[in-house]
Design a protein around this motif. Structure first.
Motif, mmCIF file in Angstrom:
data_model
loop_
_atom_site.group_PDB
_atom_site.id
_atom_site.type_symbol
_atom_site.label_atom_id
_atom_site.label_comp_id
_atom_site.label_asym_id
_atom_site.label_seq_id
_atom_site.Cartn_x
_atom_site.Cartn_y
_atom_site.Cartn_z
ATOM 1 N N PRO A 386 -17.646 -36.258 -11.122
ATOM 2 C CA PRO A 386 -18.469 -35.090 -10.751
ATOM 3 C C PRO A 386 -17.938 -34.341 -9.537
ATOM 4 O O PRO A 386 -17.985 -33.108 -9.481
ATOM 5 N N THR A 387 -17.415 -35.083 -8.555
ATOM 6 C CA THR A 387 -16.870 -34.442 -7.353
ATOM 7 C C THR A 387 -15.705 -33.527 -7.700
ATOM 8 O O THR A 387 -15.622 -32.388 -7.220
ATOM 9 N N ASP A 423 -22.084 -33.914 4.931
ATOM 10 C CA ASP A 423 -22.619 -35.201 4.497
ATOM 11 C C ASP A 423 -21.891 -35.707 3.260
ATOM 12 O O ASP A 423 -21.579 -36.895 3.139
ATOM 13 N N SER A 424 -21.606 -34.809 2.340
ATOM 14 C CA SER A 424 -20.893 -35.203 1.115
ATOM 15 C C SER A 424 -19.456 -35.605 1.428
ATOM 16 O O SER A 424 -18.937 -36.577 0.872
ATOM 17 N N TYR A 425 -18.812 -34.857 2.338
ATOM 18 C CA TYR A 425 -17.419 -35.150 2.675
ATOM 19 C C TYR A 425 -17.285 -36.433 3.484
ATOM 20 O O TYR A 425 -16.454 -37.298 3.174
ATOM 21 N N LEU A 426 -18.101 -36.579 4.521
ATOM 22 C CA LEU A 426 -17.952 -37.702 5.443
ATOM 23 C C LEU A 426 -18.262 -39.038 4.800
ATOM 24 O O LEU A 426 -17.647 -40.056 5.123
ATOM 25 N N TYR A 427 -19.237 -39.047 3.877
ATOM 26 C CA TYR A 427 -19.714 -40.312 3.326
ATOM 27 C C TYR A 427 -19.409 -40.477 1.839
ATOM 28 O O TYR A 427 -19.739 -41.489 1.245
ATOM 29 N N LYS A 428 -18.791 -39.481 1.240
ATOM 30 C CA LYS A 428 -18.379 -39.545 -0.162
ATOM 31 C C LYS A 428 -19.525 -39.971 -1.077
ATOM 32 O O LYS A 428 -19.420 -40.874 -1.900
ATOM 33 N N ARG A 429 -20.651 -39.313 -0.900
ATOM 34 C CA ARG A 429 -21.779 -39.539 -1.783
ATOM 35 C C ARG A 429 -22.476 -38.215 -2.033
ATOM 36 O O ARG A 429 -22.421 -37.294 -1.208
ATOM 37 N N VAL A 430 -23.122 -38.116 -3.184
ATOM 38 C CA VAL A 430 -23.866 -36.900 -3.507
ATOM 39 C C VAL A 430 -25.152 -36.914 -2.705
ATOM 40 O O VAL A 430 -25.938 -37.854 -2.787
ATOM 41 N N VAL A 431 -25.341 -35.875 -1.907
ATOM 42 C CA VAL A 431 -26.489 -35.825 -1.011
ATOM 43 C C VAL A 431 -27.626 -35.052 -1.668
ATOM 44 O O VAL A 431 -27.461 -33.885 -2.040
ATOM 45 N N PRO A 432 -28.799 -35.679 -1.840
ATOM 46 C CA PRO A 432 -29.930 -34.944 -2.416
ATOM 47 C C PRO A 432 -30.412 -33.859 -1.469
ATOM 48 O O PRO A 432 -30.576 -34.093 -0.271
#
Length: 462
Positions: A386-387, A423-432
């Motif tokens: 997805p990323t 938030d998405s870049y630093l932690y490599k997770r999809v942020v709600p």
């Protein structure tokens, strides 16, 4: 059933307390918590007698280094082959915060902790980015020759054999469990040496040898579109270096690249100035000159100390594994569009591939097959596909013209956009996101694109 203790990989989620976070300061080795990884080999997988599973890794960058360390710790006999131990790839060198904790990186290999960024539009409108970062958050800036060497040294300490050599070719097995024969030239460190011809037999191969991967060619992995990245390392006066102490700049515009961006990223005692393109490769030096021109006042008096160029993949290869051979990192095509990020994804893919081998082989005691490697591929695609698709869309929408780039920079001024992006870049997770803020963002995006389209139509008339 066998089991092996592996480090708990942290960093994909923010810790509850910054003071205790691995992201802010790596723990000493005697304080690292471990988790138990249950290892189950296939019932039909034959047991290896008199030795452990033997794996060759071709390429000693972040992907190869991470894979080698994980394999060696997991009981697999590991041979890492790297042709150039001091290789300095033309890479911006940005790594996300989660990588520092997830890969236990010591802070002294990070040149700069960037907490501020400037996104600069074609008309030189600059937007400050980073206002939403918390005190412990930053983007790490590294030099590839330092990071790569560190990961290789750590793999060697874990038990991997690191070889300075050039991979030449690979003979495929004659039957299901027969070995692969690896041919390489081993260097002895003498200048001008062509190396000594060596052959080794291994049970599996990981191709971590970059965009021009010879391992990929050996398994007919197919081609992909690639960008040319061009970078100059420039030593600038101390007062100007102070300006870039914790600041990075990104320039967009047809002058610096028709389909990418130009950058000025700070290193230990110099800045890296570069750009890239897929569609206009013969013009790369012209785009590099334009990037220097856009940043001229801030790098005035600088001296170029190194020039680098290298291909960067634009999408994953059509084929990333075949039987007992798997591709990771740039060799597999794991570089994101729009941002061009590849270091984290290289290291992560190398580790994930190695974990699949450790599990499938019951800590190196059993043979593996393609089904074991496919576990890595399926996990990778589920986690990161997805990323890649989202960034592909962003590049197509906002990098298509200068008016669209103006709209993109305008959007970057929005604090909600900055928070979601970082938030998405630093932690490599999809942020709600917040539904109301998402709706507002959608309207703002449409408005920016409408204005961009109107501007483009007016420019066309002129």
């Amino acid at each position: 059933m066998a089991s092996v203790a592996l480090k708990s990989f942290v960093g994909l989620r923010r810790q509850s307390s910054p003071e205790n976070s691995l992201l802010s300061k790596p723990l000493p080795s005697n304080q690292i918590q471990y988790r138990r990884l249950n290892v189950v080999a296939g019932k039909s997988s034959p047991k290896i007698t008199g030795r452990n599973l033997r794996v060759a890794i071709v390429g000693g960058g972040p992907a190869g280094g991470a894979a080698a360390e994980t394999l060696a710790k997991g009981g697999v006999e590991t041979i890492l082959i790297e042709r150039k131990m001091d290789n300095a790839k033309p890479c911006g060198g940005a790594i996300p915060l989660c990588m520092v904790g997830e890969f236990d990186l010591p802070l002294d290999i990070i040149d700069r902790r960037v907490t501020k960024m400037k996104m600069i539009s074609p008309s030189n409108v600059a937007v400050d980015i980073g206002r939403t970062l918390k005190p412990h958050e930053y983007i790490g800036m590294v030099r590839r020759e330092i990071l790569d060497a560190y990961l290789r040294e750590r793999a060697a300490a874990a038990g991997a054999t690191v070889v300075n050599g050039l991979f030449v070719k690979m003979d495929k097995p004659t039957d299901k469990y027969a070995p692969y024969v690896i041919h390489y030239n081993a260097y002895d460190g003498k200048v001008g040496s062509t190396g000594k011809k060596v052959t080794i037999e291994v049970d599996a191969v990981i191709g971590a040898d970059g965009a021009n991967s010879r391992v990929a060619k050996s398994i007919d992995a197919g081609d992909y579109e690639y960008a040319i990245a061009f970078q100059e390392r420039i030593k600038i006066p101390d007062d100007k270096m102070h300006y870039y102490e914790n600041l990075a700049e990104m320039y967009v515009g047809d002058d610096v690249s028709p389909d990418f961006y130009g950058w000025v990223f700070p290193k230990c005692d110099h800045v890296a100035v570069g750009t890239g393109t897929v569609t206009h490769k013969p013009d790369i030096k012209k785009f590099q000159t334009a990037t220097r021109l856009r940043a001229r006042d801030k790098i005035l008096g600088g001296k170029i100390i190194r020039v680098e160029a290298h291909p960067i993949p634009e999408h994953p290869r059509p084929r990333r594994l075949a039987e007992r051979v798997a591709l990771v990192g740039d060799a597999a095509g794991y570089v994101t569009k729009c941002s061009g990020e590849g270091i984290y994804f290289a290291a992560k893919s190398g580790r994930m591939c190695a974990e699949a081998i450790v599990e499938g082989s019951a800590n190196g005691t059993r043979m593996i097959d393609e089904s074991d490697l496919r576990v890595y591929l399926e996990k990778w695609d589920k986690t990161y596909w997805p990323t890649y698709k989202v960034l592909d869309i962003l590049q197509k929408v906002f990098y298509r013209s200068n008016p669209a780039r103006e709209a993109f920079v305008e959007m970057c001024a929005d604090e909600y956009v900055q928070k979601m992006t970082f938030d998405s870049y630093l932690y490599k997770r999809v942020v709600p996101g917040n539904p109301l803020d998402d709706l507002k963002l959608a309207f703002n995006t449409i408005g920016s694109l409408v204005r961009a389209n109107a501007l483009r139509n007016e420019m066309a008339k002129i």
